[in-house]
Design a protein around this motif. Structure first.
Motif, PDB file in Angstrom:
ATOM      1  N   PHE A 178       0.954  -1.087   0.044  1.00 40.20           N
ATOM      2  CA  PHE A 178      -0.014  -0.078  -0.098  1.00 40.20           C
ATOM      3  C   PHE A 178       0.756   1.214   0.101  1.00 40.20           C
ATOM      4  O   PHE A 178       0.372   2.514   0.426  1.00 40.20           O
ATOM      5  CB  PHE A 178      -1.078   0.218   1.301  1.00 40.20           C
ATOM      6  CG  PHE A 178      -1.779  -1.355   1.333  1.00 40.20           C
ATOM      7  CD1 PHE A 178      -2.902  -1.348   0.616  1.00 40.20           C
ATOM      8  CD2 PHE A 178      -1.494  -2.253   2.303  1.00 40.20           C
ATOM      9  CE1 PHE A 178      -3.649  -2.657   0.826  1.00 40.20           C
ATOM     10  CE2 PHE A 178      -2.061  -3.340   2.659  1.00 40.20           C
ATOM     11  CZ  PHE A 178      -3.162  -3.506   1.847  1.00 40.20           C
ATOM     12  N   VAL A 212     -10.218  -1.529   4.990  1.00 45.90           N
ATOM     13  CA  VAL A 212     -10.706  -2.047   3.637  1.00 45.90           C
ATOM     14  C   VAL A 212     -12.293  -2.182   3.917  1.00 45.90           C
ATOM     15  O   VAL A 212     -12.620  -2.781   4.927  1.00 45.90           O
ATOM     16  CB  VAL A 212      -9.959  -3.165   3.206  1.00 45.90           C
ATOM     17  CG1 VAL A 212     -10.743  -3.737   2.131  1.00 45.90           C
ATOM     18  CG2 VAL A 212      -8.495  -3.165   3.174  1.00 45.90           C
ATOM     19  N   THR A 231      -9.112   2.325   1.979  1.00 43.28           N
ATOM     20  CA  THR A 231      -8.861   1.781   0.657  1.00 43.28           C
ATOM     21  C   THR A 231     -10.236   1.893  -0.385  1.00 43.28           C
ATOM     22  O   THR A 231     -10.339   1.688  -1.258  1.00 43.28           O
ATOM     23  CB  THR A 231      -8.155   0.485   0.417  1.00 43.28           C
ATOM     24  OG1 THR A 231      -9.267  -0.227   0.934  1.00 43.28           O
ATOM     25  CG2 THR A 231      -6.943   0.480   1.394  1.00 43.28           C
ATOM     26  N   LYS A 234     -12.991  -3.757  -1.475  1.00 44.01           N
ATOM     27  CA  LYS A 234     -12.228  -4.648  -2.333  1.00 44.01           C
ATOM     28  C   LYS A 234     -12.918  -6.018  -2.370  1.00 44.01           C
ATOM     29  O   LYS A 234     -13.501  -6.459  -1.290  1.00 44.01           O
ATOM     30  CB  LYS A 234     -10.827  -4.699  -1.898  1.00 44.01           C
ATOM     31  CG  LYS A 234     -10.105  -3.401  -2.282  1.00 44.01           C
ATOM     32  CD  LYS A 234      -8.547  -3.782  -1.667  1.00 44.01           C
ATOM     33  CE  LYS A 234      -7.690  -2.425  -1.759  1.00 44.01           C
ATOM     34  NZ  LYS A 234      -7.589  -1.925  -3.212  1.00 44.01           N
TER      35      LYS A 234
END
Length: 357
Positions: A178, A212, A231, A234
């Motif tokens: 990341f 996430v 983020t 996902k």
């Protein structure tokens, strides 16, 4: 042929543990030769849930839901959630003397009271009313079974969870995943008030923190914690790769009934840090070396850094969707065969027989 109709207020486009559990169970049921039909908000007009627009609340009449259920010609019915569809499906089953099972996926009383000023005792009474009408209420863990039994919920049945280890598994790790310095402390899931994320984000930890997922609390938390990487959501391989790059998976929730993300992290070879509450205490075996639990979450995080990635992976291998689905199917048939209700009778205008095969 066994034909199970599952009624669920939680379904696509939601991405959460309830939806994933049903999806994986349906896949395994199909492999076992069981036909599965879904009745979900996608079948009806729906509106966004207040404070959580990703959740869709069905606007459907009793007749509309009854027609949807009857069209599937079920030999068994499972009601997965306590929402609008679940309540109507419960009414339909009782009216037509159709035995059914339910499941307790989310701490519904705590979930509602975190958003609205409703007394917990009222919500506990609702949960008893809802689940005790059926012939079996499925729970994921022993600790949750004990908790619900104390609340007065009867006919409890165990339905564990599994993990797809062809998707979640250890991968090659980058030096700066990341673009951040290690160690990486990661959490995955809905970014919402019931997930207790500030308990993790406020910790003084070495390295970097990564969140996430998406949800109604994301914008606020991103402003409050500018040094944390959010983020967004996902799925699939991207999610599996994110897990595999982490050094510790942090599970700050105290309201989940299991924690599918714990299994995903373990299968990826990532030790888990959590509070000693329902879910983590049922998965992280004492002495396994796969994670750490403590009322001091920072202490758990630092202890998990010293845990074995291989031990995490070995623990995850005990959880398979095939085994969990066999539990589910056995529970559905047990509930269907219990003689608490008479044989199902449909409305007079129906010439179809819906009942046990």
């Amino acid at each position: 042929m066994t034909r199970i109709t599952i009624v669920s207020d939680a379904w696509h486009p939601q991405v959460n543990g309830v939806v994933r559990s049903i999806e994986n169970t349906n896949r395994e049921l199909t492999r076992m030769g069981v036909e599965v039909c879904m009745v979900t908000p996608k079948d009806f007009a729906n509106i966004p849930c207040p404070t959580y627009p990703e959740i869709r609340l069905s606007i459907a009449t009793f007749g509309q839901v009854a027609h949807a259920i009857e069209a599937t010609l079920p030999t068994a019915i499972h009601i997965a959630t306590e929402g609008p569809l679940g309540i109507i499906a419960r009414r339909w089953c009782l009216k037509n003397r159709m035995p059914f099972s339910t499941s307790y996926h989310t701490r519904f009383p705590e979930y509602v009271s975190a958003r609205f000023p409703v007394p917990l005792r009222w919500l506990h009474a609702f949960v008893r009313w809802f689940h005790n009408a059926g012939n079996g209420c499925m729970v994921a863990t022993a600790s949750l079974e004990r908790e619900l039994s104390r609340l007065g919920i009867r006919n409890l049945l165990r339905w564990s969870r599994g993990i797809d280890q062809t998707v979640f598994h250890p991968m090659e790790r980058n030096d700066n995943p990341f673009g951040l310095p290690r160690p990486i402390f990661i959490t995955v899931g809905r970014v919402a008030v019931e997930k207790n994320l500030p308990a993790f984000l406020d910790l003084d930890l070495p390295g970097s923190k990564v969140v996430v997922g998406d949800g109604p609390a994301r914008a606020d938390l991103q402003k409050r914690y500018p040094n944390v990487l959010f983020t967004g959501m996902k799925t699939g391989n991207e999610l599996a790769e994110a897990y595999a790059q982490a050094d510790v998976f942090v599970f700050p929730s105290k309201t989940d009934t299991f924690g599918n993300t714990i299994l995903e992290a373990l299968a990826s070879g990532v030790p888990v840090a959590a509070y000693p509450v329902t879910g983590p205490v049922d998965i992280i075996e004492e002495g396994s070396g796969a994670g750490a639990m403590s009322e001091d979450l920072r202490e758990a995080c630092l202890s998990a850094l010293r845990c074995s990635r291989e031990s995490a992976r070995l623990l995850a291998r005990k959880f398979t969707w095939e085994a969990a689905t066999r539990q589910f199917l056995s529970n559905v048939l047990t509930a269907q065969n219990r003689s608490l209700l008479a044989a199902p009778v449909l409305p007079k205008d129906s010439n179809r027989l819906i009942g046990p095969a």
